[in-house]
Scaffold this motif. Sequence first.
Motif, PDB file in Angstrom:
ATOM      1  N   GLU A 119       0.829  -1.213   0.000  1.00 37.22           N
ATOM      2  CA  GLU A 119       0.000   0.000   0.000  1.00 37.22           C
ATOM      3  C   GLU A 119       0.863   1.264   0.000  1.00 37.22           C
ATOM      4  OE1 GLU A 119      -3.124   0.546  -0.353  1.00 37.22           O
ATOM      5  OE2 GLU A 119      -3.441   2.557   0.440  1.00 37.22           O
ATOM      6  N   CYS A 143      -2.319  -3.477  -0.346  1.00 33.15           N
ATOM      7  CA  CYS A 143      -3.386  -2.650  -0.896  1.00 33.15           C
ATOM      8  C   CYS A 143      -4.598  -3.540  -1.176  1.00 33.15           C
ATOM      9  CB  CYS A 143      -2.932  -1.992  -2.198  1.00 33.15           C
ATOM     10  SG  CYS A 143      -4.297  -1.154  -3.027  1.00 33.15           S
ATOM     11  N   ARG A 186      -4.888   3.557  -6.218  1.00 31.77           N
ATOM     12  CA  ARG A 186      -6.203   2.912  -6.182  1.00 31.77           C
ATOM     13  C   ARG A 186      -7.048   3.381  -5.002  1.00 31.77           C
ATOM     14  NH1 ARG A 186      -2.176  -0.537  -7.727  1.00 31.77           N
ATOM     15  NH2 ARG A 186      -1.597  -0.641  -5.538  1.00 31.77           N
ATOM     16  N   CYS A 187      -6.395   3.659  -3.878  1.00 28.32           N
ATOM     17  CA  CYS A 187      -7.131   3.896  -2.622  1.00 28.32           C
ATOM     18  C   CYS A 187      -7.270   5.369  -2.254  1.00 28.32           C
ATOM     19  CB  CYS A 187      -6.435   3.182  -1.467  1.00 28.32           C
ATOM     20  SG  CYS A 187      -6.366   1.396  -1.648  1.00 28.32           S
TER      21      CYS A 187
END
Length: 355
Positions: A119, A143, A186-187
């Motif tokens: 992540e 992640c 992505r997050c």
Amino acid sequence: MVNISLFAQDSIDGLLPVRGFCIAAPRPDNLEPFIQFIDNELAPRKVNTLVLRVDWNYQYKSYPQLQDSIALSKAEVKQIVETCRKHNIELIPHINLLGHQSWHSTTLNLLREFPEFNETPHIEMPEEYKWPNEDGLYCLSYCPLHPEVHDVVFAAMDEIMDVFEAKIFHAGMDEVFYIGDDKCPRCRGKDKAELFAGEVRLIRDHLAQNDRELWIWGDRLIDGATTGMGMWEASMNNTYRAIDMIPKDVVICDWHYERPDPTAVYFAMKGFRVITCPYRNPDVAVEQMNNMITWRRNSTAQISERFMGMMQTVWSDAEQYLDQFYGKRPPRNQDENSVACFKKLFEAMNKETIE
Ligand SMILES: [Zn+2]
């Protein structure tokens, strides 16, 4: 303190359906003493649930690169399976998912072999780990939105569930500090509670396909600021609202080591089954057990059955623990340690109940 002898007419299964013990899986050279420990210490104390933190201590076939250099073979695991079956102990394997993907300055097996799942790849692992640190690095996380991470972790999970012949999987998921990082493509910008809940749901749904059940630690679901419980045993990074987003059939292992916090009531009233988990303070553990029994007694039938029991946690490895248990190695603290806690908790449990 409640006089639990009032309830002495109840069987131990009625008072505390889950009487658990959680420890790292033994290494192969410590397997035999560990099996004797199950035979001679766990079973006679009526432990009926054994969570084994296997993590990468197994010779995985799906992704062999994930295994530790010294890891349990299938035949060795089967010895544990047989021993637990003999004593009617529910054996529950554990792999740390989401968080706890590093320890101090060591990147653990999953992110070592699949660094693309990290992540926070921009965080450099320190040569010498110190807490607190500028990066807020406790442990790395994977992640949860990486498109390939679940191919790997679910393969490992399925494999370990098969070899342990288990119906319940413990995914850890405690102390997740890195989640929804601003630099993760992505997050970033996503609701951390939704990210956490999404990962719980995904794991739960995968297990449910084979009628298997998910257990997790409860700390990410408690509001650390409002409760004053802080960043370890509760969440200071906005994951706590996930409590209203995850399936109610996930079992919560609610760990509190310093005080008998009444958080099990919170989980039970939200609809979750809950197990209170002490560590090293014997008096706190006994009080937690008495609370469990009282709450089971004083609640509606619906809530009562969600108070499932107690699980002693051990955070040293199995070999160290057995050495401490049998007096071959002194504990760091004579009065407060997980050997003293386990002995006193299970003595109290067995003394106050009849078959
Ligand atoms: Zn991410």
